[in-house]
Scaffold this motif. Structure first.
Motif, PDB file in Angstrom:
ATOM      1  N   ALA A 139       4.641  -3.034  10.246  1.00  0.00           N
ATOM      2  CA  ALA A 139       5.043  -4.158   9.387  1.00  0.00           C
ATOM      3  C   ALA A 139       6.186  -3.754   8.460  1.00  0.00           C
ATOM      4  O   ALA A 139       6.307  -2.590   8.069  1.00  0.00           O
ATOM      5  CB  ALA A 139       3.850  -4.628   8.553  1.00  0.00           C
ATOM      6  N   ILE A 140       7.007  -4.741   8.132  1.00  0.00           N
ATOM      7  CA  ILE A 140       8.099  -4.576   7.168  1.00  0.00           C
ATOM      8  C   ILE A 140       8.090  -5.784   6.233  1.00  0.00           C
ATOM      9  O   ILE A 140       7.944  -6.923   6.684  1.00  0.00           O
ATOM     10  CB  ILE A 140       9.468  -4.426   7.887  1.00  0.00           C
ATOM     11  CG1 ILE A 140      10.610  -4.272   6.867  1.00  0.00           C
ATOM     12  CG2 ILE A 140       9.731  -5.575   8.847  1.00  0.00           C
ATOM     13  CD1 ILE A 140      11.962  -3.942   7.497  1.00  0.00           C
ATOM     14  N   HIS A 141       8.202  -5.501   4.942  1.00  0.00           N
ATOM     15  CA  HIS A 141       8.186  -6.565   3.931  1.00  0.00           C
ATOM     16  C   HIS A 141       9.189  -6.262   2.832  1.00  0.00           C
ATOM     17  O   HIS A 141       9.565  -5.108   2.627  1.00  0.00           O
ATOM     18  CB  HIS A 141       6.804  -6.680   3.263  1.00  0.00           C
ATOM     19  CG  HIS A 141       5.687  -6.962   4.204  1.00  0.00           C
ATOM     20  ND1 HIS A 141       4.665  -6.058   4.436  1.00  0.00           N
ATOM     21  CD2 HIS A 141       5.415  -8.037   4.976  1.00  0.00           C
ATOM     22  CE1 HIS A 141       3.806  -6.579   5.310  1.00  0.00           C
ATOM     23  NE2 HIS A 141       4.245  -7.777   5.653  1.00  0.00           N
ATOM     24  N   ILE A 142       9.558  -7.315   2.097  1.00  0.00           N
ATOM     25  CA  ILE A 142      10.288  -7.135   0.845  1.00  0.00           C
ATOM     26  C   ILE A 142       9.243  -7.202  -0.263  1.00  0.00           C
ATOM     27  O   ILE A 142       8.422  -8.125  -0.308  1.00  0.00           O
ATOM     28  CB  ILE A 142      11.354  -8.235   0.625  1.00  0.00           C
ATOM     29  CG1 ILE A 142      12.429  -8.160   1.714  1.00  0.00           C
ATOM     30  CG2 ILE A 142      11.993  -8.084  -0.758  1.00  0.00           C
ATOM     31  CD1 ILE A 142      13.492  -9.251   1.622  1.00  0.00           C
ATOM     32  N   HIS A 143       9.267  -6.196  -1.148  1.00  0.00           N
ATOM     33  CA  HIS A 143       8.330  -6.149  -2.272  1.00  0.00           C
ATOM     34  C   HIS A 143       9.057  -6.474  -3.569  1.00  0.00           C
ATOM     35  O   HIS A 143      10.281  -6.351  -3.662  1.00  0.00           O
ATOM     36  CB  HIS A 143       7.628  -4.794  -2.327  1.00  0.00           C
ATOM     37  CG  HIS A 143       6.554  -4.661  -1.286  1.00  0.00           C
ATOM     38  ND1 HIS A 143       5.242  -4.439  -1.601  1.00  0.00           N
ATOM     39  CD2 HIS A 143       6.608  -4.742   0.071  1.00  0.00           C
ATOM     40  CE1 HIS A 143       4.522  -4.381  -0.483  1.00  0.00           C
ATOM     41  NE2 HIS A 143       5.335  -4.565   0.550  1.00  0.00           N
ATOM     42  N   GLU A 144       8.287  -6.882  -4.565  1.00  0.00           N
ATOM     43  CA  GLU A 144       8.832  -7.493  -5.776  1.00  0.00           C
ATOM     44  C   GLU A 144       9.628  -6.586  -6.699  1.00  0.00           C
ATOM     45  O   GLU A 144      10.496  -7.065  -7.439  1.00  0.00           O
ATOM     46  CB  GLU A 144       7.704  -8.164  -6.564  1.00  0.00           C
ATOM     47  CG  GLU A 144       6.627  -7.199  -7.036  1.00  0.00           C
ATOM     48  CD  GLU A 144       5.392  -7.898  -7.593  1.00  0.00           C
ATOM     49  OE1 GLU A 144       5.450  -9.109  -7.877  1.00  0.00           O
ATOM     50  OE2 GLU A 144       4.372  -7.213  -7.753  1.00  0.00           O
ATOM     51  N   LYS A 145       9.372  -5.292  -6.698  1.00  0.00           N
ATOM     52  CA  LYS A 145      10.047  -4.398  -7.649  1.00  0.00           C
ATOM     53  C   LYS A 145      10.927  -3.393  -6.913  1.00  0.00           C
ATOM     54  O   LYS A 145      10.480  -2.754  -5.962  1.00  0.00           O
ATOM     55  CB  LYS A 145       9.022  -3.634  -8.491  1.00  0.00           C
ATOM     56  CG  LYS A 145       8.169  -4.510  -9.364  1.00  0.00           C
ATOM     57  CD  LYS A 145       7.125  -3.675 -10.072  1.00  0.00           C
ATOM     58  CE  LYS A 145       6.119  -4.553 -10.786  1.00  0.00           C
ATOM     59  NZ  LYS A 145       4.965  -3.765 -11.250  1.00  0.00           N
ATOM     60  N   GLY A 146      12.126  -3.212  -7.394  1.00  0.00           N
ATOM     61  CA  GLY A 146      13.027  -2.213  -6.833  1.00  0.00           C
ATOM     62  C   GLY A 146      12.726  -0.836  -7.378  1.00  0.00           C
ATOM     63  O   GLY A 146      13.548  -0.216  -8.052  1.00  0.00           O
TER      64      GLY A 146
END
Length: 194
Positions: free
Chosen positions: A87-94
């Motif tokens: 799986a690949i996701h964008i998460h909220e904090k850099g």
């Protein structure tokens, strides 16, 4: 006869003046060039996340984002994974400072939607990219184009800058809340402007 000569001379004079005026107007139109605006070029914006290994994995790679007009394309080149789906996701904090990637927070979900498969009628996070295949050599590629993201536009519901890309060792089941039970975070990269 004199009347006729004066009349002829007057006609000739009027004709000459008219011709001179016409030539002057023609010359003006030749000298005048029409100014037109050049078509506006579409500004291209780019961002990139360089992946670093997390949770004692060997993951590496990069994710490049390119915005042309309203569309953002994403190309991820990932290596160091076990063969199969991940799986690949964008998460909220850099923030990729934690050794297990948890500093990146949860999935990026600015609209408060339930977790799901990208494009699902039942809803999905703006960061729910999904699963990708990894070959026997440990390499995988992900391509996605969407108008639901932007690069540096300032819209909190669309702007991907300063978020994190997370690679998981497992598969997103698209139903478990809030994150699809995708398993350990094995790669992390902060999305930054190029």
């Amino acid at each position: 006869m004199k009347k006729l000569s004066v009349l002829a001379l007057s006609t000739l004079l009027c004709f000459a003046v008219a011709c001179k005026k016409e030539k002057k107007e023609d010359k003006m139109s030749e000298d005048t060039t029409e100014v037109t605006e050049a078509p506006k070029e579409t500004m291209v914006k780019k961002a990139k996340a360089t992946l670093e290994a997390k949770s004692e994995s060997t993951v590496s790679g990069s994710v490049v984002f390119k915005q042309e007009g309203d569309n953002v394309s994403m190309t991820a080149l990932i290596s160091g994974l076990a063969e199969g789906k991940h799986a690949i996701h964008i998460h909220e904090k850099g923030d990729c400072s934690a050794t297990d990637g948890t500093s990146a927070g949860g999935h990026w979900n600015p609209t408060g939607a339930p977790h799901g498969k990208w494009g699902s009628e039942n809803g999905y996070h703006k960061g729910d990219i999904g699963n990708f295949n990894v070959d026997a050599k440990g390499n995988g590629t992900v391509n996605l184009t969407t108008d639901e993201w932007c690069i540096g536009c300032g819209d909190t519901n669309k702007d991907i800058l300063n978020k994190a890309i997370i690679i998981h060792d497992g598969v997103d089941d698209f139903t478990s809340q809030p994150s699809g039970a995708a398993g350990t975070r094995v790669g992390c990269g902060v999305i930054a402007k190029m």
